[in-house]
Design an enzyme around this catalytic site. Structure first.
Site, PDB file in Angstrom:
ATOM      1  N   SER A 194       8.997   1.734  -0.794  1.00 43.74           N
ATOM      2  CA  SER A 194       9.558   1.663   0.552  1.00 43.74           C
ATOM      3  C   SER A 194      10.764   2.565   0.750  1.00 43.74           C
ATOM      4  CB  SER A 194       9.931   0.215   0.870  1.00 43.74           C
ATOM      5  OG  SER A 194      10.836  -0.303  -0.097  1.00 43.74           O
TER       6      SER A 194
ATOM      7  N   HIS B 224       3.747  -0.642   2.949  1.00 40.64           N
ATOM      8  CA  HIS B 224       3.855   0.645   3.653  1.00 40.64           C
ATOM      9  C   HIS B 224       2.579   1.466   3.595  1.00 40.64           C
ATOM     10  CE1 HIS B 224       8.132   0.357   4.585  1.00 40.64           C
ATOM     11  NE2 HIS B 224       8.207  -0.325   3.457  1.00 40.64           N
TER      12      HIS B 224
ATOM     13  N   LYS C  83       4.617  -3.622   9.731  1.00 38.42           N
ATOM     14  CA  LYS C  83       4.887  -2.179   9.664  1.00 38.42           C
ATOM     15  C   LYS C  83       3.823  -1.447  10.476  1.00 38.42           C
ATOM     16  CE  LYS C  83       8.006  -3.049   6.126  1.00 38.42           C
ATOM     17  NZ  LYS C  83       8.217  -3.692   4.847  1.00 38.42           N
TER      18      LYS C  83
HETATM   19  C1  PLP Z   1       9.119  -4.685   4.323  1.00 33.08           C
HETATM   20  C2  PLP Z   1       8.632  -5.014   2.970  1.00 33.08           C
HETATM   21  C3  PLP Z   1       8.409  -6.332   2.575  1.00 33.08           C
HETATM   22  C4  PLP Z   1       8.804  -7.492   3.449  1.00 33.08           C
HETATM   23  O1  PLP Z   1       7.904  -7.656   4.478  1.00 33.08           O
HETATM   24  P1  PLP Z   1       8.389  -8.423   5.793  1.00 33.08           P
HETATM   25  O2  PLP Z   1       7.105  -8.812   6.450  1.00 33.08           O
HETATM   26  O3  PLP Z   1       9.185  -7.460   6.582  1.00 33.08           O
HETATM   27  O4  PLP Z   1       9.162  -9.605   5.330  1.00 33.08           O
HETATM   28  C5  PLP Z   1       7.854  -6.566   1.349  1.00 33.08           C
HETATM   29  N1  PLP Z   1       7.555  -5.552   0.507  1.00 33.08           N
HETATM   30  C6  PLP Z   1       7.776  -4.277   0.842  1.00 33.08           C
HETATM   31  C7  PLP Z   1       7.427  -3.194  -0.127  1.00 33.08           C
HETATM   32  C8  PLP Z   1       8.334  -3.965   2.072  1.00 33.08           C
HETATM   33  O5  PLP Z   1       8.599  -2.698   2.389  1.00 33.08           O
END
Ligand code: PLP
Length: 386
Positions: free
Chosen positions: A175, A203, A234
């Site tokens: 990320s 992602h 995302k």
């Molecule tokens: C954003 C993210 C999360 C958390 O997800 P949310 O639904 O925003 O709580 C978990 N793992 C990774 C790699 C992320 O980038």
């Protein structure tokens, strides 16, 4: 007391602040009455504001209400959640899927169901904070291996006590760095050492792979990695997360995973929005093509200006700065030039690797990206970065 602690953070340039927006998080946002170019959203395909996605959320909300009422085990399960899970399983080519309120919840909840005190977890050093917390919560012996370093991972696996339950944990697409985990090699190591592999594709989903199915599709290892996790907030433009895997795994999670059992189900509107987003991803591949074209335009431009980037291969384009105070000053310069992309500092990233984590979407226009590059050039000069 809190005031002193906040002051200590401020002294180290690690204080964070919320910036109120006056608009949706589109290619541009309204910030303090100004319109600025947003280069930090993970809504990679602009689906959070897609008319069909919004309509789906409205219709499900009108029919089923704004809230789910309770945990799905307590007051029944609504059609939008079931429909989303069927759509996710079909998209991810697994027999079943289970949704969660967020990716953070999924990771802290699922990892402890896979392994416990007698086990060993090996996680990539740059794994997301929610993965690290899930590993700690499991009570297993927890070690990190150097970022993407298969030799280091293998050397730890070799020294492990025979027969010890083992879980390997990694982001699929990292990320904060935008690079990929070596999934084929990780799957092979997991098979060889009889370890489980937990991939977080937050992602990758919607972004990577010829059909946008994620990093597993990108590496052609969907048949070798029996389950994985991803998020809905995302590229799917909604909110929540999922595990895609076997029917038995899903039934096991329904029975054992605390952040499934002891939390209210996500709003039906959010589930319906994610289902609609999955449909758009599959019927409108041009969006993903625009995302990658924009990614290449911005990547090339940033490199030409002379910035140092991570070894990214994705629409996450981190511009490395170094110390937190410099990254903060650079972000301020960028904002003054009309680009909003905040500084990412420790503990989100390791010490001395503070950065501007630039992300691009399919919905940015070429003019916006070129204007952003001009802003980056000016801000880079003002911040002494070029
Ligand atoms: C954003 C993210 C999360 C958390 O997800 P949310 O639904 O925003 O709580 C978990 N793992 C990774 C790699 C992320 O980038």
């Amino acid at each position: 007391m809190f005031h002193d602690r906040l002051q200590q953070l401020a002294d180290r340039s690690l204080l964070r602040q919320l910036r109120p927006l006056g608009s949706a998080t589109g290619p541009t946002v309204e910030l303090s009455g100004r319109t600025v170019i947003l280069l930090s959203s993970n809504d990679y395909l602009g689906l959070a504001t897609h008319p069909e996605v919004i309509q789906a959320a409205i219709q499900a909300t009108e029919r089923y209400g704004t809230g789910a009422g309770a945990s799905r085990l307590v007051c029944g399960t609504l059609p939008p959640h079931e429909e989303l899970e069927a759509a996710l399983a079909a998209f991810k080519r697994t027999p079943a899927a289970l949704t969660f309120g967020s990716g953070y919840l999924a990771n802290v909840g699922v990892i402890p169901t896979l392994i416990g005190k007698d086990g060993l977890i090996l996680a990539d050093r740059l794994s997301h904070a929610s993965l690290i917390d899930g590993c700690r919560l499991s009570g297993a012996d927890f070690r990190v291996y150097r970022h993407r370093d298969l030799d280091h991972l293998e050397s730890i696996l070799k020294r492990r006590a025979a027969g010890r339950p083992t879980l390997i944990v990694t982001d699929g697409l990292f990320s904060m760095d935008g690079d990929l985990a070596p999934l084929p090699e990780l799957a092979a190591l997991a098979a060889r050492f009889e370890a489980m592999l937990y991939v977080d594709d937050a992602h990758g989903t919607g972004v990577m792979g010829p059909s946008g199915r994620g990093t597993l599709e990108h590496f052609d290892v969907e048949g070798q990695i029996p389950f994985h996790m991803g998020t809905l907030g995302k590229a799917l433009g909604s909110s929540g997360a999922y595990i895609a895997g076997s029917a038995d795994l899903i039934r096991y999670l329904i029975n054992t995973c605390k952040p499934f059992i002891f939390t209210t189900a996500p709003p039906p509107g959010a589930a319906a929005a994610a289902t609609a987003a999955l449909a758009v991803i599959q019927k409108d591949p041009a969006r993903r093509a625009r995302l990658w074209a924009n990614r290449d335009r911005l990547y090339t431009g940033l490199r030409r200006i002379g910035f140092r980037l991570t070894e990214t291969v994705s629409p996450i384009l981190p511009v490395l700065v170094g110390e937190a105070d410099k990254a903060l000053a650079f972000a301020e310069q960028l904002l003054a030039q009309g680009v909003y992309a905040p500084a990412i500092r420790p503990p989100t990233v390791p010490d001395a690797t503070s950065r501007i984590r630039v992300t691009v979407t399919s919905e940015h226009t070429a003019e916006q990206l070129d204007a952003a590059l001009t802003a980056f050039a000016h801000a880079g000069t003002a911040a002494g970065l070029r």
